[in-house]
Write an enzyme that holds these catalytic residues in place. Structure first.
Site, short mmCIF file in Angstrom:
data_model
loop_
_atom_site.label_atom_id
_atom_site.label_comp_id
_atom_site.label_asym_id
_atom_site.label_seq_id
_atom_site.Cartn_x
_atom_site.Cartn_y
_atom_site.Cartn_z
N HIS A 27 0.96 -1.18 0.21
CA HIS A 27 0.01 -0.04 -0.11
C HIS A 27 1.01 1.39 -0.17
O HIS A 27 1.99 1.23 0.30
CB HIS A 27 -0.93 0.07 1.27
CG HIS A 27 -0.10 -0.18 2.71
ND1 HIS A 27 0.17 -1.25 3.12
CD2 HIS A 27 0.16 0.52 3.49
CE1 HIS A 27 0.54 -1.58 3.98
NE2 HIS A 27 0.84 -0.07 4.44
N ARG A 68 12.91 -6.78 3.77
CA ARG A 68 11.71 -7.20 4.66
C ARG A 68 10.76 -6.81 4.05
O ARG A 68 10.34 -5.41 4.12
CB ARG A 68 12.41 -6.81 5.92
CG ARG A 68 11.44 -7.34 7.08
CD ARG A 68 10.20 -6.71 7.53
NE ARG A 68 9.22 -6.88 8.51
CZ ARG A 68 8.08 -6.34 9.12
NH1 ARG A 68 7.75 -5.47 8.14
NH2 ARG A 68 7.32 -6.83 9.91
N ASP A 100 6.71 -5.94 4.20
CA ASP A 100 5.74 -5.87 5.39
C ASP A 100 4.48 -6.56 4.49
O ASP A 100 4.08 -6.27 3.38
CB ASP A 100 5.36 -4.36 5.27
CG ASP A 100 4.69 -4.00 6.41
OD1 ASP A 100 4.92 -4.63 7.62
OD2 ASP A 100 3.78 -3.43 6.66
N GLU A 142 6.96 -10.91 5.73
CA GLU A 142 6.14 -10.86 7.02
C GLU A 142 4.85 -11.60 6.76
O GLU A 142 3.83 -10.88 6.01
CB GLU A 142 6.17 -9.47 7.45
CG GLU A 142 5.21 -9.52 8.75
CD GLU A 142 4.39 -8.22 8.99
OE1 GLU A 142 3.87 -7.87 9.93
OE2 GLU A 142 3.94 -7.51 7.99
N HIS A 171 8.58 -5.24 16.89
CA HIS A 171 8.10 -3.90 16.89
C HIS A 171 6.48 -4.02 16.94
O HIS A 171 5.73 -3.09 17.25
CB HIS A 171 8.40 -3.00 15.73
CG HIS A 171 8.29 -3.36 14.49
ND1 HIS A 171 8.74 -4.21 14.05
CD2 HIS A 171 7.15 -3.04 13.61
CE1 HIS A 171 7.98 -4.63 12.65
NE2 HIS A 171 7.32 -3.67 12.62
N ASP A 172 5.94 -5.18 16.36
CA ASP A 172 4.29 -5.34 16.32
C ASP A 172 3.96 -6.22 17.65
O ASP A 172 2.60 -6.45 17.66
CB ASP A 172 4.37 -6.25 15.20
CG ASP A 172 4.48 -5.52 13.98
OD1 ASP A 172 4.41 -4.39 13.77
OD2 ASP A 172 4.81 -6.13 12.94
N ASP A 207 2.34 -1.78 21.30
CA ASP A 207 2.68 -0.53 20.61
C ASP A 207 1.90 0.87 21.31
O ASP A 207 0.81 0.70 21.52
CB ASP A 207 2.44 -0.58 19.04
CG ASP A 207 2.93 0.72 18.22
OD1 ASP A 207 3.63 1.50 18.76
OD2 ASP A 207 2.32 0.62 17.17
N ARG A 264 8.11 -0.26 21.46
CA ARG A 264 9.14 0.69 20.57
C ARG A 264 9.63 1.72 21.06
O ARG A 264 10.13 2.69 20.78
CB ARG A 264 8.18 1.28 19.35
CG ARG A 264 7.47 0.29 18.50
CD ARG A 264 6.80 0.85 17.41
NE ARG A 264 5.80 0.00 16.64
CZ ARG A 264 5.30 0.17 15.49
NH1 ARG A 264 5.95 1.06 14.70
NH2 ARG A 264 4.40 -0.88 14.93
#
Length: 346
Positions: free
Chosen positions: A13, A92, A94, A123, A189-190, A234, A238
């Protein structure tokens, strides 16, 4: 210093102010970019729901139409540019499962033409066989490994036999070449940090690190886990890295470095060794994992319980405890609560 650089990219996106999407918002059906996205009507609306496809129904993240030739050309130019012009070592990708397979096949061809050693990582949170057949990704983020490790060591959701079965399933789900490069992680981070998931029990965090750094694949340490950084979902996961040594757990840091050194020195603990689970006791919540190759034989012991235990190896012999650097006349070990060790058979 031998550091390699992997860029994190979103080919699924765009942003709300991307030039193509901004042109559509300004010119509507007259825009030359109207086929770049999945639009259902004009004018574009964002409330109560967008009338175009997005990531996670967020209006600010319109989904690319990767079947469109112009979009493919644009994105594949990006893929080539950073490898060719800047020499990055990996991509990487997403939300990779939301992009069509045909695009990823073209992506691999373009990237590998520039540098055949470029590491392509997707991912994907579920079964990933479709992407790991040699024509798309080299590896994926190994969330089945993550879930198995967290459920057993951190969350106490499973017992020893389930952990052994889950990890065996992880291994048998992929070919050996994929297992050797799979991106193994215990936090990112997720997700909430591993220490937080473990109830701030640093002994449990040590078990998580021991499991990851003695398993096949590419172990990935999320910054701060090595010095005991905590953090919930989050934005907590982070938070900034504390660089003041007084704010860091130096014992945990030394433990993590030691495990990494052992993995480098003893290739059987990395990707040279065959893995088998030779002991899994649900009553004591203990595990013995064997790693074996022509270069050596090792046993990794885990005590995921609040009581000390004695574990008996499935063979006789002498050993060297690699964490304490002490010689043993037998391969049996005594472990305090929530601890583990590695014994090399001599």
């Amino acid at each position: 210093h031998g550091i390699r650089i992997m860029l994190d990219a979103v080919f699924n996106h765009a942003g709300f102010h991307h030039k193509a999407f901004a042109d559509i918002r300004e010119h509507g059906s007259r825009s030359t970019y109207k086929e770049w996205f999945h639009l259902r009507d004009f004018p574009l609306v964002t409330e109560p729901l967008p009338n175009y496809d997005t990531f996670a129904f967020v209006p600010e993240m319109p989904k690319f139409n990767t079947e469109n030739d112009e979009v493919k050309s644009y994105l594949l130019h990006v893929a080539r540019y950073w490898v060719e012009e800047f020499g990055i070592d990996g991509w990487r990708l997403d939300v990779a499962n939301e992009v069509d397979h045909a695009f990823w096949r073209d992506f691999r061809q373009v990237v590998k033409e520039v540098n055949p050693d470029t590491y392509i990582l997707g991912e994907i949170w579920h079964d990933s066989q479709e992407w790991l057949l040699g024509d798309q990704f080299d590896a994926v983020m190994n969330y089945p490994f993550t879930n198995a490790a967290l459920n057993f060591f951190a969350l106490d959701k499973t017992k020893a036999s389930s952990y052994a079965n889950d990890m065996s399933h992880v291994l048998f789900s992929n070919t050996m070449n994929v297992n050797e490069v799979t991106f193994n992680l215990i936090g990112s981070h997720d997700t909430p940090r591993a220490l937080t998931r473990a109830g701030n029990n640093k002994q449990k965090l040590r078990l998580l690190l021991l499991s990851m750094l003695t398993f096949s694949g590419s172990p990935v340490i999320y910054y701060g886990d090595e010095i005991g950084l905590d953090g919930d979902q989050d934005p907590g996961c982070r938070k900034c890295m504390p660089w003041d040594p007084e704010e860091q757990d130096q014992e945990l840091f030394a433990y993590t470095r030691h495990l990494l050194q052992l993995r480098k020195q003893h290739k059987t603990l990395a990707n040279k060794g065959h893995i088998s689970f030779v002991h899994a006791n649900d009553e004591t919540n203990t595990i013995i994992m064997r790693r074996m190759s022509p270069e050596g034989l090792y046993y990794i012991y885990f005590n995921n319980s609040d009581a000390p235990v004695s574990l008996t190896a499935p063979q006789a012999g002498r050993g060297l405890d690699l964490l304490t650097n002490t010689h043993q006349q037998t391969l049996d070990v005594s472990l305090p609560a929530y601890s583990g060790t590695i014994v090399q058979v001599l």
